[in-house]
Design a protein around this motif. Structure first.
Motif, PDB file in Angstrom:
ATOM      1  N   ASP A  64       9.912  59.285 -80.635  1.00  0.00           N
ATOM      2  CA  ASP A  64      10.544  58.155 -79.948  1.00  0.00           C
ATOM      3  C   ASP A  64       9.814  56.855 -80.229  1.00  0.00           C
ATOM      4  N   ILE A  65       8.490  56.896 -80.247  1.00  0.00           N
ATOM      5  CA  ILE A  65       7.709  55.689 -80.514  1.00  0.00           C
ATOM      6  C   ILE A  65       7.818  55.292 -81.977  1.00  0.00           C
ATOM      7  N   SER A  66       7.707  56.261 -82.878  1.00  0.00           N
ATOM      8  CA  SER A  66       7.727  55.945 -84.311  1.00  0.00           C
ATOM      9  C   SER A  66       9.072  55.384 -84.758  1.00  0.00           C
ATOM     10  N   GLN A  67      10.157  55.878 -84.191  1.00  0.00           N
ATOM     11  CA  GLN A  67      11.483  55.472 -84.636  1.00  0.00           C
ATOM     12  C   GLN A  67      12.059  54.307 -83.840  1.00  0.00           C
ATOM     13  N   SER A  68      11.379  53.890 -82.805  1.00  0.00           N
ATOM     14  CA  SER A  68      11.903  52.795 -81.983  1.00  0.00           C
ATOM     15  C   SER A  68      11.815  51.472 -82.728  1.00  0.00           C
ATOM     16  N   ARG A  69      12.742  50.597 -82.427  1.00  0.00           N
ATOM     17  CA  ARG A  69      12.773  49.272 -83.056  1.00  0.00           C
ATOM     18  C   ARG A  69      11.783  48.317 -82.405  1.00  0.00           C
ATOM     19  N   THR A  70      11.622  48.424 -81.110  1.00  0.00           N
ATOM     20  CA  THR A  70      10.691  47.572 -80.375  1.00  0.00           C
ATOM     21  C   THR A  70       9.880  48.426 -79.421  1.00  0.00           C
ATOM     22  N   TRP A  71       8.809  47.843 -78.916  1.00  0.00           N
ATOM     23  CA  TRP A  71       8.010  48.468 -77.884  1.00  0.00           C
ATOM     24  C   TRP A  71       7.229  47.399 -77.153  1.00  0.00           C
TER      25      TRP A  71
ATOM     26  N   VAL B  68       8.911  52.211 -74.347  1.00  0.00           N
ATOM     27  CA  VAL B  68       9.777  52.294 -75.535  1.00  0.00           C
ATOM     28  C   VAL B  68      11.225  52.325 -75.062  1.00  0.00           C
ATOM     29  N   PRO B  69      12.091  51.434 -75.550  1.00  0.00           N
ATOM     30  CA  PRO B  69      13.500  51.462 -75.134  1.00  0.00           C
ATOM     31  C   PRO B  69      14.190  52.743 -75.551  1.00  0.00           C
ATOM     32  N   THR B  70      15.104  53.208 -74.700  1.00  0.00           N
ATOM     33  CA  THR B  70      15.877  54.403 -75.049  1.00  0.00           C
ATOM     34  C   THR B  70      16.902  54.115 -76.130  1.00  0.00           C
ATOM     35  N   GLU B  71      17.243  52.824 -76.334  1.00  0.00           N
ATOM     36  CA  GLU B  71      18.095  52.378 -77.436  1.00  0.00           C
ATOM     37  C   GLU B  71      19.446  53.080 -77.449  1.00  0.00           C
ATOM     38  N   GLY B  72      20.176  52.930 -76.346  1.00  0.00           N
ATOM     39  CA  GLY B  72      21.574  53.342 -76.315  1.00  0.00           C
ATOM     40  C   GLY B  72      21.840  54.805 -76.139  1.00  0.00           C
ATOM     41  N   ARG B  73      20.862  55.574 -75.713  1.00  0.00           N
ATOM     42  CA  ARG B  73      21.096  57.002 -75.493  1.00  0.00           C
ATOM     43  C   ARG B  73      21.792  57.175 -74.158  1.00  0.00           C
ATOM     44  N   SER B  74      23.023  57.607 -74.202  1.00  0.00           N
ATOM     45  CA  SER B  74      23.849  57.689 -72.998  1.00  0.00           C
ATOM     46  C   SER B  74      23.356  58.737 -72.019  1.00  0.00           C
ATOM     47  N   ASN B  75      22.611  59.740 -72.494  1.00  0.00           N
ATOM     48  CA  ASN B  75      22.141  60.791 -71.605  1.00  0.00           C
ATOM     49  C   ASN B  75      20.888  60.404 -70.841  1.00  0.00           C
TER      50      ASN B  75
ATOM     51  N   ASP C  28       8.477  41.323 -89.559  1.00  0.00           N
ATOM     52  CA  ASP C  28       9.729  41.289 -88.814  1.00  0.00           C
ATOM     53  C   ASP C  28      10.395  42.653 -88.710  1.00  0.00           C
ATOM     54  N   SER C  29      10.096  43.546 -89.583  1.00  0.00           N
ATOM     55  CA  SER C  29      10.778  44.841 -89.605  1.00  0.00           C
ATOM     56  C   SER C  29       9.815  46.015 -89.488  1.00  0.00           C
ATOM     57  N   GLN C  30       8.581  45.764 -89.079  1.00  0.00           N
ATOM     58  CA  GLN C  30       7.597  46.841 -89.045  1.00  0.00           C
ATOM     59  C   GLN C  30       6.656  46.663 -87.858  1.00  0.00           C
ATOM     60  N   LYS C  31       6.572  47.707 -87.041  1.00  0.00           N
ATOM     61  CA  LYS C  31       5.598  47.704 -85.963  1.00  0.00           C
ATOM     62  C   LYS C  31       4.204  47.975 -86.527  1.00  0.00           C
ATOM     63  N   ARG C  32       3.203  47.547 -85.782  1.00  0.00           N
ATOM     64  CA  ARG C  32       1.815  47.802 -86.183  1.00  0.00           C
ATOM     65  C   ARG C  32       1.360  49.081 -85.495  1.00  0.00           C
TER      66      ARG C  32
ATOM     67  N   THR D 237      13.827  36.380 -84.631  1.00  0.00           N
ATOM     68  CA  THR D 237      14.097  37.151 -85.831  1.00  0.00           C
ATOM     69  C   THR D 237      14.629  38.528 -85.456  1.00  0.00           C
ATOM     70  N   PRO D 238      15.184  39.273 -86.448  1.00  0.00           N
ATOM     71  CA  PRO D 238      15.769  40.564 -86.123  1.00  0.00           C
ATOM     72  C   PRO D 238      14.827  41.508 -85.399  1.00  0.00           C
ATOM     73  N   LEU D 239      13.539  41.497 -85.739  1.00  0.00           N
ATOM     74  CA  LEU D 239      12.571  42.321 -85.030  1.00  0.00           C
ATOM     75  C   LEU D 239      11.561  41.379 -84.409  1.00  0.00           C
ATOM     76  N   GLU D 240      11.772  41.060 -83.154  1.00  0.00           N
ATOM     77  CA  GLU D 240      10.919  40.085 -82.474  1.00  0.00           C
ATOM     78  C   GLU D 240       9.810  40.815 -81.750  1.00  0.00           C
ATOM     79  N   ASP D 241       8.859  40.038 -81.269  1.00  0.00           N
ATOM     80  CA  ASP D 241       7.694  40.595 -80.622  1.00  0.00           C
ATOM     81  C   ASP D 241       8.055  41.211 -79.282  1.00  0.00           C
ATOM     82  N   SER D 242       7.300  42.213 -78.905  1.00  0.00           N
ATOM     83  CA  SER D 242       7.471  42.819 -77.586  1.00  0.00           C
ATOM     84  C   SER D 242       6.679  42.017 -76.581  1.00  0.00           C
TER      85      SER D 242
END
Length: 533
Positions: free
Chosen positions: A311-318, A332-339, A281-285, A377-382
């Motif tokens: 960006d890929i390593s630190q992203s929550r989902t992909w 990979v989501p930009t996850e709230g980066r306003s720029n 739930d909290s770890q990408k493969r 779950t908090p970290l759901e499948d992409s």
């Protein structure tokens, strides 16, 4: 392996977790766009072009005898290679619409024609199913098996809404795992049959499926009931006998905790690469694996992964999908980066030296995944994108004028069906549901004639009954919204009423009796005149 960034040119808003990538006759297709189709591409299917680090889309048209194909997220998709006289095609079952409705339909997508300018026209047919139907679901898999000269579809897993009898106000939109049944579908006659196996005791979704001849392998998957990804691997064997089919299942001990991964077929027939996904739930493969199917079974080995960016390593989902033999796409989501103007970063992964051989025999590799945070779950499948084989590079002769440009679309927040028609507008494009029986995919609207040029309003917001709405749509009348009176008015001068003529019978003319006249001589007349004087 190598990793190269991609730039989505005026099409980033269409790419979303849950869309699928298909390939017919060497044409790469995007299916399951974000939101409902618009005027520039009413079919909702786009051709994908990668050139010089740019990702572009162009609209694809359907034939006149095609049925409507809604944009579906997380459907079960299977590629049917040309075999035994059958043309190359795709099967699409289930999935979620932009209104979060779950489909239970089965569609067959084939190539209808290709013009002299290489423009593709597709044909979509909805297959009629009878018997024990699989029902509406998403996050499942569908595969094709061949046995004793016959073929059949194998459908397994997925999620759906709770049964109507168990749904309450609090759990109305809650999801559950579908029962662990295996469905066999005969494409020729549309007959469905459900089979229960003791080895498959728990529902699962967003798993991987690999098919070879009469065997289907189910790897990994996520279970909502236990909120886990157990390391499981099942081998399902289907024998299509003359009477009824015989199914057997074996649990293998070489399973892996994985869900929502990307499958890319490479090189020889029945050789695949698994990329991405989640292992908890909290770890990408972050690892990659190779899968080989042969007469002895399934063989899974580890493979060196590309050097991931920060960006890929630190992203929550992909999310992502295969782009043909030896190539994959990752978002990979930009996850709230306003720029950042776009919602996702895109990368192309190339498996060097993996796609040298090309097999002609047809197989199916498919998987499913989810990023529905509201019911998971908090970290759901992409979500996974699907491809079959390496696409041919589109030439410049295809025409840049056909390329999709999202800037050409109208802003539906100001015009169209999803406007805010009044201060108390009740229509929300994110959770809209049909209100009238005549509505299908868009809210019913009515034109208000008051004001400069008039304006459109939603019939539901104007509190119109369905009977009145139908009457107004059929008659010649002007309508004024609630802010301008809320009453219909006749547009044309009503015709003058024609009064019926009462025809009473004519009376008979009665001739009056005339007194007889006296004949007198002039002498008598003179006498009487002198007498009365």
């Amino acid at each position: 392996m190598s990793l190269k960034p991609l730039t989505a040119v005026n099409c980033a808003s269409l790419l979303q977790p849950g869309c699928s990538l298909l390939q017919l006759d060497g044409e790469v297709l995007l299916f399951g766009q974000k939101g409902w189709p618009k005027r520039s591409c009413p079919t909702g299917v786009f051709g994908v072009q990668l050139k010089h680090g740019n990702l572009k889309l162009k609209p694809i048209s359907f034939s006149n005898d095609s049925c409507y194909l809604p944009p579906l997220r997380c459907p079960a998709v299977a590629r049917l290679d040309p075999r035994d006289g059958y043309a190359e095609s795709y099967l699409i079952h289930g999935g979620r619409t932009p209104n979060n409705e779950i489909s239970a339909s089965l569609y067959l997508l084939t190539l209808d024609s290709r013009g002299c300018n290489r423009k593709v026209t597709l044909r979509c047919q909805e297959k009629e199913l009878v018997g024990e139907l699989p029902g509406a679901r998403y996050g499942h898999t569908i595969s094709m098996v061949h046995s004793r000269g016959k073929r059949a579809c194998v459908l397994f897993g997925g999620r759906s809404y709770m049964p109507p009898g168990e749904r309450t106000t609090e759990s109305w939109n809650s999801m559950i795992d579908c029962p662990p049944q295996v469905f066999l579908i005969d494409l020729e006659f549309g007959c469905c049959s459900a089979h229960t196996l003791s080895e498959l005791s728990e529902g699962q979704s967003f798993h991987l499926a690999f098919a070879r001849e009469d065997c289907v392998y189910f790897l990994g998957g996520h279970s909502l009931s236990s909120n886990s990804r157990p390391p499981r691997l099942f081998r399902l064997r289907v024998e299509l006998l003359q009477g009824s089919p015989v199914l057997s299942c074996d649990a293998l001990d070489t399973g892996t905790s994985i869900s929502s991964a990307i499958i890319s077929r490479t090189g020889p027939t029945h050789k695949y690469i698994i990329l991405g996904g989640y292992q908890s739930d909290s770890q990408k493969r972050m690892e990659c694996s190779t899968v080989v199917l042969d007469d002895k079974g399934i063989h899974i080995e580890s493979l060196e992964a590309p050097k991931w960016t920060a960006d890929i390593s630190q992203s929550r989902t992909w999310f992502g999908g295969s782009m043909g033999e030896g190539t994959a796409l990752i978002g990979v989501p930009t996850e709230g980066r306003s720029n950042q103007l776009d919602a996702n970063y895109f990368y192309q992964v190339c498996f060097e030296g993996e796609g040298e051989g090309e097999g002609e025999e047809g197989t199916q590799g498919c998987s499913q995944e989810s990023t529905d945070f509201e019911d998971s779950t908090p970290l759901e499948d992409s979500e996974e994108l699907y491809f079959g084989r390496e696409p041919h590079e589109l030439e410049d002769s295809d025409g840049e004028g056909d390329t999709y440009n999202e800037e050409d679309e109208e802003d539906e927040s100001q015009t169209g069906y999803w406007i805010k028609c009044c201060l108390g507008c009740q229509v929300d494009p994110n959770n809209w549901e049909p209100y009238y029986s005549t509505e299908l995919h868009r809210p019913a609207m009515i034109f208000c004639s008051r004001g400069e040029g008039g304006h459109w309003v939603h019939a539901q917001c104007m509190e119109l009954t369905e009977t009145l709405l139908v009457r107004l749509s059929q008659g010649n009348s002007k309508y004024f919204c609630l802010d301008h009176g809320g009453l219909p008015r006749q547009e044309m001068t009503p015709p003058r009423p024609v009064l019926s003529i009462k025809r009473s019978p004519m009376k008979k003319v009665q001739h009056k009796k005339i007194a007889p006249s006296l004949k007198m001589t002039p002498a008598k007349k003179s006498f009487f005149r002198r007498l009365f004087e």
